[in-house]
Motif scaffolding. Structure first.
Motif, short mmCIF file in Angstrom:
data_model
loop_
_atom_site.label_atom_id
_atom_site.label_comp_id
_atom_site.label_asym_id
_atom_site.label_seq_id
_atom_site.Cartn_x
_atom_site.Cartn_y
_atom_site.Cartn_z
N HIS A 73 0.54 9.70 -11.35
CA HIS A 73 -0.63 9.19 -10.43
C HIS A 73 -0.08 8.62 -9.27
N ASP A 74 -0.62 8.60 -8.14
CA ASP A 74 -0.16 7.86 -6.92
C ASP A 74 -1.15 6.69 -6.78
N LEU A 75 -1.00 5.93 -5.84
CA LEU A 75 -1.72 4.85 -5.58
C LEU A 75 -3.43 4.82 -5.49
N PRO A 76 -3.84 6.00 -4.98
CA PRO A 76 -5.50 6.22 -4.95
C PRO A 76 -6.05 6.17 -6.24
N ALA A 77 -5.16 6.31 -7.11
CA ALA A 77 -5.74 5.95 -8.83
C ALA A 77 -6.15 4.74 -8.92
N LEU A 78 -5.70 3.68 -8.32
CA LEU A 78 -6.11 2.28 -8.57
C LEU A 78 -7.46 2.04 -8.12
N HIS A 79 -8.06 2.92 -7.42
CA HIS A 79 -9.34 2.68 -6.93
C HIS A 79 -10.51 2.56 -8.16
N ASP A 80 -10.19 3.39 -9.30
CA ASP A 80 -10.99 3.42 -10.41
C ASP A 80 -10.60 2.41 -11.73
N ARG A 90 11.40 -5.55 -8.83
CA ARG A 90 12.86 -5.15 -9.00
C ARG A 90 13.49 -6.37 -8.31
N GLY A 91 13.09 -7.43 -7.65
CA GLY A 91 13.63 -8.40 -7.27
C GLY A 91 12.63 -9.47 -6.39
N ILE A 92 13.13 -10.69 -6.49
CA ILE A 92 11.99 -11.56 -6.03
C ILE A 92 12.27 -11.65 -4.34
N ASP A 93 13.51 -11.37 -4.06
CA ASP A 93 13.70 -11.24 -2.52
C ASP A 93 13.33 -9.88 -1.89
N THR A 94 12.84 -8.89 -2.90
CA THR A 94 12.66 -7.66 -2.39
C THR A 94 11.44 -7.50 -1.76
N PRO A 95 11.09 -6.91 -0.42
CA PRO A 95 9.99 -6.88 0.04
C PRO A 95 8.94 -5.94 -0.65
N VAL A 96 7.79 -6.37 -0.80
CA VAL A 96 6.82 -5.42 -1.35
C VAL A 96 6.20 -4.46 -0.19
N PRO A 97 6.17 -3.22 -0.75
CA PRO A 97 5.55 -2.05 0.31
C PRO A 97 3.90 -2.40 0.75
N ASP A 98 3.80 -2.35 2.20
CA ASP A 98 2.44 -2.69 2.81
C ASP A 98 1.53 -1.73 1.88
N ASP A 99 1.86 -0.38 1.76
CA ASP A 99 0.63 0.24 1.13
C ASP A 99 0.33 -0.14 -0.36
N LEU A 100 1.34 -0.63 -1.02
CA LEU A 100 0.89 -1.13 -2.36
C LEU A 100 0.19 -2.44 -2.20
N ASP A 102 -1.83 -3.17 0.23
CA ASP A 102 -3.22 -2.70 0.56
C ASP A 102 -3.97 -2.11 -0.58
N ALA A 103 -3.33 -1.24 -1.46
CA ALA A 103 -4.20 -0.69 -2.27
C ALA A 103 -4.49 -1.74 -3.63
N LEU A 104 -3.79 -2.85 -3.82
CA LEU A 104 -4.03 -3.81 -4.63
C LEU A 104 -5.30 -4.56 -4.08
N ARG A 105 -5.10 -4.88 -2.96
CA ARG A 105 -6.52 -5.63 -2.10
C ARG A 105 -7.62 -5.03 -2.25
N LYS A 106 -7.73 -3.66 -2.14
CA LYS A 106 -8.85 -2.80 -2.24
C LYS A 106 -9.45 -2.62 -3.65
N GLY A 128 -1.45 -11.44 -1.05
CA GLY A 128 -2.42 -12.60 -0.61
C GLY A 128 -3.53 -12.69 -1.74
N LEU A 129 -3.15 -12.15 -2.83
CA LEU A 129 -4.40 -12.35 -3.75
C LEU A 129 -4.23 -13.66 -4.61
N LEU A 130 -3.53 -14.37 -4.46
CA LEU A 130 -3.18 -15.73 -5.08
C LEU A 130 -3.40 -16.99 -4.44
#
Length: 333
Positions: A73-80, A90-100, A102-106, A128-130
């Motif tokens: 499954h891909d990120l749209p599956a998180l909707h349900d 994978r690392g505290i200094d590794t950027p988190v993808p914008d798509d991920l 956005d999907a978590l916020r939605k 920004g969830l915390l």
């Protein structure tokens, strides 16, 4: 479509849906915790969670050690999702993808709970969830989290934090405690204890328990204290004093105090209160004992003391706890 097909098409599965994220550089132990608790078949229960493994980003994905991961499954599956689990990052200094993000916020806006294990908290923070909330992570990362996200109230001294719809846990093993905490919320203490037993571990530790024990305990010391702890748990209604505990363990009171802190991270009195409250909580959820009877069974001097200590540790009154947890509640997907 015939009548039977039409009828079956209208049937909906309201079991909670847990989505466990997979990403390149996946932390296998944390990922395994999520699958072990939420995805493993549980024939001993009449119903259990649904689950999906969801790719947090386009592939190919590999776990630590070079293991290839194929998520269906891909990120749209998180909707349900009812619950989304972020098993590390994978690392505290590794950027988190914008798509991920956005999907978590939605998904969160859509009613999903989101939980992180260990470094997974950096994913929640990036989304920004915390902001304005309490959170924890592995003790190695708490300073970095606090410095990078000053808007988060970082709790370095606890196993996990439950903010209602956002949950964070400390190091890897604390993720098991967090997942059992979720099971307890959804299905009650009895099922959570069955899952813990199948994992061959003690029932869930409280979230407020210290995550870091300052010094290793030599085997002979741990053995003495372990026997004492087992005895106390088996006789919580006994009026244990420091002197009683010391005598039972064959230690001086001063040595007992030191070794209890080394072993549990807490003083004997504080540890005892947590054990009594944990026992009382399970009794509230699984029996109809009156508060008077329950407070005596758990070893409290009075119902008033029971209420006060329970509220201090759990944040709610015993009656509120019974109302919330005695009948297992479940979030629909």
């Amino acid at each position: 479509m015939d009548k039977e097909q039409s009828k079956s098409a209208k049937v909906t599965d309201d079991r909670p849906l847990v989505c466990v994220l997979a990403y390149d550089g996946l932390c296998m132990f944390e990922f395994g915790i999520g699958l072990e608790v939420f995805a493993l078949p549980r024939p001993e229960f009449p119903d259990w969670y649904r689950h999906k493994v969801v790719a947090a980003e386009p592939g190919p994905l590999h776990a630590t050690g070079g293991i290839a991961i194929a998520a269906e499954h891909d990120l749209p599956a998180l909707h349900d999702a009812s619950l989304i689990l972020v098993p590390g990052w994978r690392g505290i200094d590794t950027p988190v993808p914008d798509d991920l993000c956005d999907a978590l916020r939605k998904a969160h806006a859509n009613g999903a709970r989101i939980a992180s294990i260990c470094s997974g908290v950096f994913v929640l923070a990036a989304a920004g969830l915390l902001d304005g909330a309490e959170a924890t992570t592995h003790w190695r990362y708490t300073d970095a989290l606090a410095a990078r996200y000053p808007q988060i109230n970082v709790r370095p001294d606890v196993l996990f934090v439950d903010n209602g719809t956002i949950l964070t846990s400390a190091g890897s093993a604390a993720g098991i405690d967090l997942c059992l905490h979720v099971v307890r919320q959804d299905y009650g203490a009895a099922r959570a204890n069955v899952v813990a037993k199948r994992l061959v571990m003690a029932p869930m530790r409280e979230g407020g328990q210290s995550q870091f024990i300052p010094a290793p305990v030599p085997p002979e010391r741990g053995g003495q204290i372990s026997a004492l702890l087992d005895s106390v748990r088996a006789q919580l209604d006994r009026p244990w004093s420091i002197a009683d505990m010391a005598n039972h363990a064959g230690l001086s009171e001063r040595t007992l105090l030191r070794r209890m802190v080394e072993t549990t991270g807490e003083t004997p009195q504080k540890w005892l209160m947590r054990q009594r409250v944990a026992f009382a909580a399970e009794m509230l959820e699984t029996t109809e004992l009156s508060l008077d009877d329950l407070s005596m069974t758990a070893g409290f001097a009075s119902q008033e003391t029971f209420r006060r200590v329970f509220r201090t540790i759990r944040g709610i009154t015993p009656s509120q706890h019974r109302k919330s947890f005695s009948t297992p509640h479940r979030l629909s997907a």
